[in-house]
Design a protein around this motif. Structure first.
Motif: not given
Length: 221
Positions: A76-98
């Motif tokens: 479960r800890e590995i799954f949470q880290l992977c979710c955080f990884f993709f959420v971070f990159h989704g927000l990062f690319l969204t902010i970068l595009f804006a």
């Protein structure tokens, strides 16, 4: 003498069904006396060995249960880290595009700044995932070893119960990680096994590498 002449001998008839029941009861008593568990109860050495192995079997079962719970928690800890990884990159690319659509000028010349920020953050997350994966497979190996020891102990207990007093007291279950040789030989190539166990780390690292050109593409177009 007259009383003796007047006495009568009474014969109690025993039918065949009653005789069969009596014979069956005698056979049951004889079978119980010759049962391996009865032999074990009469032999102090075999009885103590059975109790000792039953206690070890109970301890092994509880140890396996704890290992399974620990393995699930690490998963479960590995799954949470992977979710955080993709959420971070989704927000990062969204902010970068804006920011790229609102900021003009030399933004293309400084594309490496957000790229390094993204890559360093990705490396930290990938490193944490790798540590969790190492712990996950370590617990998995311990769990497999405990299960093998538990199966060997269960086989010895069953053999003791079946043989009774004829069981060899010097026999011990295969403990301490020993294995029975399998009839089928598995050929494992270590790099392939490593990639199979840590494919999540490889995928996250490759994804982090793909984000680097995406940053330049977003800022320079």
């Amino acid at each position: 003498m007259a009383e003796m002449k007047d006495a009568h001998i009474v014969e109690i008839p025993v039918d065949e069904e009653h005789h069969q029941k009596l014979s069956s009861a005698l056979q049951t008593i004889s079978a119980v006396q010759n049962h391996p568990l009865a032999e074990i109860s009469q032999s102090s050495g075999h009885f103590l060995l059975l109790k000792l192995w039953q206690r070890e079997e109970d301890i092994s079962g509880r140890r396996i249960s704890r290992k399974e719970s620990r393995k699930d928690a690490v998963g479960r800890e590995i799954f949470q880290l992977c979710c955080f990884f993709f959420v971070f990159h989704g927000l990062f690319l969204t902010i970068l595009f804006a920011s790229s659509s609102s900021v003009a000028g030399d933004r293309c010349q400084k594309w490496w700044i957000p790229s390094i920020l993204s890559f360093c953050t990705s490396l930290v997350i990938v490193f944490l995932v790798q540590l969790k994966l190492c712990r996950y497979w370590k617990v998995d190996r311990q769990l497999q070893r405990n299960r093998a020891e538990g199966r060997a102990l269960t086989r010895c207990i069953q053999e003791l119960r079946m043989k009774g007093a004829s069981f060899d007291l010097s026999k011990e279950p295969l403990m301490n990680g020993k294995r029975l040789k399998s009839s089928s030989v598995e050929i494992k190539w270590r790099p392939l096994t490593w990639c199979s166990n840590y494919r999540v780390t490889v995928f996250l690292f490759c994804f982090a590498g793909l984000v680097l050109p995406c940053c330049r593409f977003i800022l320079c177009t």
